[in-house]
Design a protein around this motif. Structure first.
Motif, PDB file in Angstrom:
ATOM      1  N   PHE A 129     -45.365  11.899  -4.414  1.00 27.45           N
ATOM      2  CA  PHE A 129     -45.680  12.939  -3.424  1.00 27.45           C
ATOM      3  C   PHE A 129     -44.701  12.924  -2.265  1.00 27.45           C
ATOM      4  O   PHE A 129     -44.385  11.883  -1.714  1.00 27.45           O
ATOM      5  CB  PHE A 129     -47.102  12.764  -2.876  1.00 27.45           C
ATOM      6  N   ARG A 130     -44.203  14.104  -1.920  1.00 20.52           N
ATOM      7  CA  ARG A 130     -43.365  14.278  -0.739  1.00 20.52           C
ATOM      8  C   ARG A 130     -43.898  15.454   0.059  1.00 20.52           C
ATOM      9  O   ARG A 130     -44.391  16.434  -0.505  1.00 20.52           O
ATOM     10  CB  ARG A 130     -41.902  14.565  -1.126  1.00 20.52           C
ATOM     11  N   LEU A 131     -43.804  15.358   1.375  1.00 21.18           N
ATOM     12  CA  LEU A 131     -44.269  16.444   2.247  1.00 21.18           C
ATOM     13  C   LEU A 131     -43.378  17.672   2.093  1.00 21.18           C
ATOM     14  O   LEU A 131     -43.808  18.797   2.336  1.00 21.18           O
ATOM     15  CB  LEU A 131     -44.265  15.982   3.706  1.00 21.18           C
ATOM     16  N   ASN A 132     -42.112  17.443   1.687  1.00 23.59           N
ATOM     17  CA  ASN A 132     -41.175  18.542   1.488  1.00 23.59           C
ATOM     18  C   ASN A 132     -40.501  18.372   0.128  1.00 23.59           C
ATOM     19  O   ASN A 132     -39.908  17.322  -0.144  1.00 23.59           O
ATOM     20  CB  ASN A 132     -40.124  18.559   2.604  1.00 23.59           C
ATOM     21  N   THR A 133     -40.586  19.392  -0.691  1.00 23.99           N
ATOM     22  CA  THR A 133     -40.043  19.332  -2.050  1.00 23.99           C
ATOM     23  C   THR A 133     -38.554  19.003  -2.069  1.00 23.99           C
ATOM     24  O   THR A 133     -38.046  18.449  -3.038  1.00 23.99           O
ATOM     25  CB  THR A 133     -40.353  20.654  -2.797  1.00 23.99           C
TER      26      THR A 133
ATOM     27  N   ASP B 227     -37.154  16.719  -0.534  1.00 22.72           N
ATOM     28  CA  ASP B 227     -36.973  15.269  -0.408  1.00 22.72           C
ATOM     29  C   ASP B 227     -37.337  14.498  -1.685  1.00 22.72           C
ATOM     30  O   ASP B 227     -37.316  13.271  -1.685  1.00 22.72           O
ATOM     31  CB  ASP B 227     -37.834  14.740   0.745  1.00 22.72           C
ATOM     32  N   VAL B 228     -37.668  15.226  -2.751  1.00 20.82           N
ATOM     33  CA  VAL B 228     -38.063  14.554  -4.000  1.00 20.82           C
ATOM     34  C   VAL B 228     -36.873  13.792  -4.585  1.00 20.82           C
ATOM     35  O   VAL B 228     -35.740  14.276  -4.564  1.00 20.82           O
ATOM     36  CB  VAL B 228     -38.601  15.591  -5.021  1.00 20.82           C
ATOM     37  N   ASP B 229     -37.144  12.617  -5.107  1.00 20.59           N
ATOM     38  CA  ASP B 229     -36.125  11.760  -5.721  1.00 20.59           C
ATOM     39  C   ASP B 229     -35.654  12.410  -7.036  1.00 20.59           C
ATOM     40  O   ASP B 229     -36.377  12.422  -8.027  1.00 20.59           O
ATOM     41  CB  ASP B 229     -36.741  10.381  -5.991  1.00 20.59           C
ATOM     42  N   LYS B 230     -34.425  12.932  -7.017  1.00 18.67           N
ATOM     43  CA  LYS B 230     -33.911  13.678  -8.180  1.00 18.67           C
ATOM     44  C   LYS B 230     -33.590  12.762  -9.362  1.00 18.67           C
ATOM     45  O   LYS B 230     -33.578  13.201 -10.510  1.00 18.67           O
ATOM     46  CB  LYS B 230     -32.673  14.477  -7.771  1.00 18.67           C
ATOM     47  N   VAL B 231     -33.341  11.505  -9.109  1.00 20.13           N
ATOM     48  CA  VAL B 231     -33.053  10.559 -10.193  1.00 20.13           C
ATOM     49  C   VAL B 231     -34.354  10.197 -10.913  1.00 20.13           C
ATOM     50  O   VAL B 231     -34.426  10.208 -12.141  1.00 20.13           O
ATOM     51  CB  VAL B 231     -32.364   9.294  -9.634  1.00 20.13           C
ATOM     52  N   LYS B 232     -35.386   9.954 -10.126  1.00 17.25           N
ATOM     53  CA  LYS B 232     -36.676   9.567 -10.686  1.00 17.25           C
ATOM     54  C   LYS B 232     -37.391  10.743 -11.357  1.00 17.25           C
ATOM     55  O   LYS B 232     -38.130  10.560 -12.328  1.00 17.25           O
ATOM     56  CB  LYS B 232     -37.542   9.021  -9.547  1.00 17.25           C
ATOM     57  N   TYR B 233     -37.188  11.943 -10.821  1.00 14.41           N
ATOM     58  CA  TYR B 233     -37.866  13.137 -11.349  1.00 14.41           C
ATOM     59  C   TYR B 233     -36.827  14.206 -11.697  1.00 14.41           C
ATOM     60  O   TYR B 233     -36.698  15.227 -11.001  1.00 14.41           O
ATOM     61  CB  TYR B 233     -38.879  13.680 -10.321  1.00 14.41           C
ATOM     62  N   PRO B 234     -36.065  14.014 -12.777  1.00 11.99           N
ATOM     63  CA  PRO B 234     -34.953  14.928 -13.108  1.00 11.99           C
ATOM     64  C   PRO B 234     -35.395  16.353 -13.445  1.00 11.99           C
ATOM     65  O   PRO B 234     -34.578  17.279 -13.343  1.00 11.99           O
ATOM     66  CB  PRO B 234     -34.281  14.250 -14.314  1.00 11.99           C
ATOM     67  N   ARG B 235     -36.661  16.549 -13.823  1.00  9.48           N
ATOM     68  CA  ARG B 235     -37.113  17.912 -14.163  1.00  9.48           C
ATOM     69  C   ARG B 235     -37.610  18.682 -12.938  1.00  9.48           C
ATOM     70  O   ARG B 235     -37.966  19.844 -13.034  1.00  9.48           O
ATOM     71  CB  ARG B 235     -38.200  17.863 -15.237  1.00  9.48           C
ATOM     72  N   HIS B 236     -37.650  18.035 -11.784  1.00  8.63           N
ATOM     73  CA  HIS B 236     -38.075  18.702 -10.551  1.00  8.63           C
ATOM     74  C   HIS B 236     -37.041  19.739 -10.129  1.00  8.63           C
ATOM     75  O   HIS B 236     -35.843  19.518 -10.268  1.00  8.63           O
ATOM     76  CB  HIS B 236     -38.245  17.665  -9.432  1.00  8.63           C
ATOM     77  N   THR B 237     -37.526  20.884  -9.641  1.00  6.10           N
ATOM     78  CA  THR B 237     -36.630  21.894  -9.073  1.00  6.10           C
ATOM     79  C   THR B 237     -37.156  22.253  -7.686  1.00  6.10           C
ATOM     80  O   THR B 237     -38.332  22.031  -7.384  1.00  6.10           O
ATOM     81  CB  THR B 237     -36.592  23.187  -9.925  1.00  6.10           C
ATOM     82  N   LEU B 238     -36.280  22.830  -6.858  1.00  6.06           N
ATOM     83  CA  LEU B 238     -36.686  23.192  -5.497  1.00  6.06           C
ATOM     84  C   LEU B 238     -37.728  24.312  -5.474  1.00  6.06           C
ATOM     85  O   LEU B 238     -38.427  24.492  -4.480  1.00  6.06           O
ATOM     86  CB  LEU B 238     -35.466  23.605  -4.667  1.00  6.06           C
ATOM     87  N   GLU B 239     -37.852  25.040  -6.589  1.00  4.58           N
ATOM     88  CA  GLU B 239     -38.867  26.108  -6.653  1.00  4.58           C
ATOM     89  C   GLU B 239     -40.262  25.517  -6.832  1.00  4.58           C
ATOM     90  O   GLU B 239     -41.255  26.197  -6.591  1.00  4.58           O
ATOM     91  CB  GLU B 239     -38.563  27.070  -7.815  1.00  4.58           C
TER      92      GLU B 239
END
Ligand code: SF4
Length: 112
Positions: free
Chosen positions: A51-55, A57-69
């Motif tokens: 969980f991050r208060l702002n998307t 700031d998400v760890d891109k290495v740990k969550y490679p499928r995360h997108t800013l959308e």
């Protein structure tokens, strides 16, 4: 009768008791007003969910499928009244910001 507790320790104990009572009173007032406590990035379970208060700031290495959308406002588990900067997350059962994110994100389906 004289206590074994030194004065300094007694003062610290009293201070902690007062602060604790104040925190409980504030939480009760917020609950009575229909508000839920905010999810914190530092709390153990939200932290384990990335969980991050702002998307952004998400760890891109740990969550490679995360997108800013991907953000709470676009998650099926998020509910708020239009225009508010926070809303209730039914997963954590607490308040999250519209721009927050966790790895349980479920994209809102597009209107047919
Ligand atoms: S489950 Fe959805 S609304 Fe709740 S914190 Fe995760 S992304 Fe945000």
């Amino acid at each position: 009768m004289k206590s074994d507790m030194p004065n300094h320790n007694r003062r610290v104990f009293m201070l902690h008791t007062l602060v604790g009572a104040s925190v409980v009173a504030t939480a009760r007032q917020a609950h009575a007003a229909g508000e839920t406590e905010a999810v914190k990035e530092t709390d153990a379970y939200p932290k384990s969910m990335g969980f991050r208060l702002n998307t952004a700031d998400v760890d891109k290495v740990k969550y490679p499928r995360h997108t800013l959308e991907q953000r709470c406002s676009q998650c099926q588990l998020f509910k708020n009244t239009a225009g508010e900067s926070t809303g209730n997350c039914s997963f954590f059962k607490r308040s999250v910001p519209v721009d927050g994110w966790c790895r349980n994100f479920k994209q809102v389906k597009a209107a047919a």
